[in-house]
Design an enzyme around this catalytic site. Sequence first.
Site, PDB file in Angstrom:
ATOM      1  CG  HIS A 128      -2.886   0.145  -7.949  1.00 50.81           C
ATOM      2  ND1 HIS A 128      -2.949   0.781  -6.751  1.00 50.81           N
ATOM      3  CD2 HIS A 128      -3.252  -1.139  -7.702  1.00 50.81           C
ATOM      4  CE1 HIS A 128      -3.342  -0.053  -5.806  1.00 50.81           C
ATOM      5  NE2 HIS A 128      -3.527  -1.244  -6.358  1.00 50.81           N
ATOM      6  NE  ARG A 146      -4.462  -0.178  -0.113  1.00 51.24           N
ATOM      7  CZ  ARG A 146      -4.910  -1.040  -1.016  1.00 51.24           C
ATOM      8  NH1 ARG A 146      -4.058  -1.604  -1.861  1.00 51.24           N
ATOM      9  NH2 ARG A 146      -6.185  -1.351  -1.085  1.00 51.24           N
ATOM     10  N   GLY A 199      -0.841  -4.185 -10.305  1.00 44.33           N
ATOM     11  CA  GLY A 199      -0.679  -5.467  -9.623  1.00 44.33           C
ATOM     12  C   GLY A 199      -1.594  -6.558 -10.122  1.00 44.33           C
ATOM     13  CB  SER A 200      -5.071  -7.224  -9.907  1.00 44.43           C
ATOM     14  OG  SER A 200      -5.768  -6.000 -10.049  1.00 44.43           O
ATOM     15  CG  ASP A 213       1.576  -1.587  -9.105  1.00 37.51           C
ATOM     16  OD1 ASP A 213       1.528  -0.960 -10.182  1.00 37.51           O
ATOM     17  OD2 ASP A 213       0.713  -2.414  -8.756  1.00 37.51           O
ATOM     18  CD  GLU A 243      -2.782   4.061  -6.129  1.00 39.85           C
ATOM     19  OE1 GLU A 243      -3.436   3.531  -7.043  1.00 39.85           O
ATOM     20  OE2 GLU A 243      -1.767   3.543  -5.627  1.00 39.85           O
TER      21      GLU A 243
END
Length: 332
Positions: free
Chosen positions: A289, A234, A291-292, A258, A263
């Site tokens: 961001h 985070r 990551g996914s 990332d 955020e």
Amino acid sequence: MTMRPRILVTNWVHETTLQQLSLLGDIDANETRMPWPREQIIRRAEQADAILAFMTDCIDASFLARCKRLRAVACALKGYDNFDMDACNAAGIWISIVPDLLTEPTAELAVGLAIGLARNIRDGDALVRSGAFEGWRPVLYGTGLDGSTVSIVGMGRVGRAVAQRLSGFGCRLLGIDPVAEVPPGMIKVGLNRALETSDYVILCAPLSPGSRHLIGADALARMNADTLLINVGRGSVVDESAVLAALEAGKLGGYAADVFEMEDWALPERPKAIDERLRTHSRTLFTPHLGSAVTEVRKAIEMRAVDNIADALEGHRPRDAINAPASLARTG
């Protein structure tokens, strides 16, 4: 005639997700790639029985006070610090997350960022694209994972997945977590020792009151000047202003991330943007961001959130619920 439930989708999702949701109720969906302003989301949520929510959302008591029909918020994410659990419990609203599907792609990205930062991928790409590259030269020497010491802060699912992927790189792995044990092949150590002895520090910790600015000026002062710091946990686990100061003073080898402090919407004092000096520093490597951000993974995350909405609308506990609502009675 029984009125069909209304489902609010606050961010863009795949068409297959909308099709599945349409079997459950009437859909009010954001079809753009940009989040709606908060007030617009709240106005739409006033008529919603369920919300498919994302990281850009921040749901608190003031939000819920206007949502008299709402029964469930299904988050298409893992880290839920932007969602006020106490407020949802008091309002009798289920909160669910998607705990597992983000793990592997986030771990892959963490390793990619570590290699990218260590091997000067950003500068190497720029050199080739500039037209000045004329073949091999003794430039852009970096560091490798083989023979290095890598500390992983946060040994939950993501931290363990990072460790698994690094196990074949020939590095010594240290695990830092106040609760979780480390898998075989790792050494569990305290944070201070890890910072003092590591070539790489990879942050996989969630945001909590205890982890906010875990890596600040004091922690950075313990690191060697060539240590590389990578954050996929985070944003606010790191004090970005302290990282910038360390980079500018030559006391940190590099920073890759990332995730960013801006955020973490639930923190009122969060910075509203990434500092320009940090964004442009030569020893940084950033991704937005991602990551996914693997297509099939995102589809699976969305569909799991749909399953949680279906559970709630059918009067059941959502399969990935993370709270215990005080009362589930909602008036229309």
